[in-house]
Design an enzyme around this catalytic site. Structure first.
Site, PDB file in Angstrom:
ATOM      1  N   CYS A   1      29.095  39.271  43.783  1.00 16.28           N
ATOM      2  CA  CYS A   1      29.172  40.705  44.062  1.00 16.28           C
ATOM      3  C   CYS A   1      30.621  41.186  44.015  1.00 16.28           C
ATOM      4  O   CYS A   1      31.425  40.826  44.868  1.00 16.28           O
ATOM      5  CB  CYS A   1      28.537  40.940  45.435  1.00 16.28           C
ATOM      6  SG  CYS A   1      28.962  42.490  46.213  1.00 16.28           S
TER       7      CYS A   1
ATOM      8  N   CYS B   1      31.972  43.090  47.031  1.00 10.16           N
ATOM      9  CA  CYS B   1      32.127  42.164  48.164  1.00 10.16           C
ATOM     10  C   CYS B   1      33.491  41.475  48.091  1.00 10.16           C
ATOM     11  O   CYS B   1      34.180  41.315  49.096  1.00 10.16           O
ATOM     12  CB  CYS B   1      31.038  41.093  48.148  1.00 10.16           C
ATOM     13  SG  CYS B   1      29.369  41.729  48.312  1.00 10.16           S
TER      14      CYS B   1
END
Length: 115
Positions: free
Chosen positions: A35, A38
């Site tokens: 991600c 993230c």
């Protein structure tokens, strides 16, 4: 990095002890290695863990490795940041939040402790 990492690595197995039974407010970062957003907020999470040491706990939970906890909290998009106090979710942010926003949310929780 190495030894000075202040955040807690959360798992399905330690979530209850580390988060739900915590004496201090806890910010949980639900994330995954693939991600992009993230990874963008990871340094902020690490800074907060150092800055709030002793006043709040900062934890990271990899949703791929710990699907049970992610499902339990209905995590559909990552990063999702859940703020826990006394074992309850009291606030949440979805997406790559700014450090300022996270500090404001944490201060609200930590400040309430001191009052």
């Amino acid at each position: 990095m190495g030894e000075n990492v202040k955040y807690v690595t959360l798992t399905d197995d330690n979530f209850e002890a580390e988060v739900l039974q915590s004496e201090v407010p806890v910010l949980v970062d639900f994330w995954a290695i693939w991600c992009g957003p993230c990874r963008m907020i990871a340094p902020v999470i690490e800074e907060l863990a150092a800055e709030y040491e002793g006043r709040a706990k900062i934890g990271k939970l990899d949703v791929d490795q710990n699907p049970r906890t992610a499902m339990q909290y209905g995590i559909r998009a990552i990063p999702t940041l859940l703020f826990f106090k006394n074992g309850q979710v009291v606030d949440q942010l979805v997406g790559a939040a700014s450090k300022k926003m996270l500090v404001e949310r944490l201060e609200a929780l930590v400040g309430a402790e001191a009052a």
